[in-house]
Design an enzyme around this catalytic site. Sequence first.
Site, PDB file in Angstrom:
ATOM      1  CE  LYS A 185      -3.968   0.100   2.590  1.00 14.07           C
ATOM      2  NZ  LYS A 185      -4.692  -0.142   3.863  1.00 14.07           N
TER       3      LYS A 185
HETATM    4  C1  E4P Z   1      -8.019  -0.017   4.201  1.00 12.72           C
HETATM    5  O1  E4P Z   1      -7.305  -0.257   3.266  1.00 12.72           O
HETATM    6  C2  E4P Z   1      -8.074   1.304   4.851  1.00 12.72           C
HETATM    7  O2  E4P Z   1      -6.839   1.634   5.417  1.00 12.72           O
HETATM    8  C3  E4P Z   1      -9.172   1.311   5.885  1.00 12.72           C
HETATM    9  O3  E4P Z   1     -10.336   0.756   5.307  1.00 12.72           O
HETATM   10  C4  E4P Z   1      -9.436   2.688   6.467  1.00 12.72           C
HETATM   11  O4  E4P Z   1     -10.591   2.632   7.265  1.00 12.72           O
HETATM   12  P1  E4P Z   1     -10.970   3.796   8.301  1.00 12.72           P
HETATM   13  O5  E4P Z   1     -11.232   5.037   7.541  1.00 12.72           O
HETATM   14  O6  E4P Z   1     -12.184   3.277   9.004  1.00 12.72           O
HETATM   15  O7  E4P Z   1      -9.774   3.946   9.228  1.00 12.72           O
END
Ligand code: E4P
Length: 216
Positions: free
Chosen positions: A84
């Site tokens: 990521k």
């Molecule tokens: C996943 O890849 C993201 O980092 C995650 O869904 C973020 O979620 P949040 O906005 O609830 O922290």
Amino acid sequence: MRLFLDTASIDEVRRAARFGVISGVTTNPSLLAKEGGVSYRERIQEIAAVIDGPISAECVSRKADDLVREARELASWHPNVVVKIPIDEEGLEAIARCTREGIKINTTLIFTTNQALLASLAGATFLSPFVGRLDDVSYDGIELIRQCVELVETQGLKAQVLAASLRHPLHVMQAALAGAHVGTIPPSLIPQMLKHPLTDLGIQRFLDDAKTAGLL
Ligand code: E4P
């Protein structure tokens, strides 16, 4: 729409795996911070031993050279690791360079269709628009999913739209109907998606009638 689990907890991954509906996992530094100092590498490898699919591990470097170095390290942990990288100028350069090396990228923190277009052109495998965080600031997160899906389809792009920051069952349903290729969900959403009072009542009524009919 495929479902990934949004967690760094191995217990949550094991519990959810039994349902047979999870085909990948996404992690981020905030999720890892909840795990009390566990090694990121070991945790990703533990998760990869349970779920045979893309496992996202997130870079924390801020410069393209450092991001590429970090991405190589994360990708070396397991063949299913998807790295990521947040979308900004340094991130976009890193996405392009990593893609040329064959490292799969999940572009994170996408809040506009233009960011999705750039990430896709740079070669990202997954585009992660954040639904809940856009809703939090009074914009329509699901509309962003719709636009990203339309972008990918009308332009014939290879990237998959991974709806992230999904907070409740309605988000999941709307992301699926908008055509997202993947949705990543916190583990608590699985029981919420399953639950319906008429299902519970119906099971109870069938059990009562089964007793009357002498089946039980
Ligand atoms: C996943 O890849 C993201 O980092 C995650 O869904 C973020 O979620 P949040 O906005 O609830 O922290």
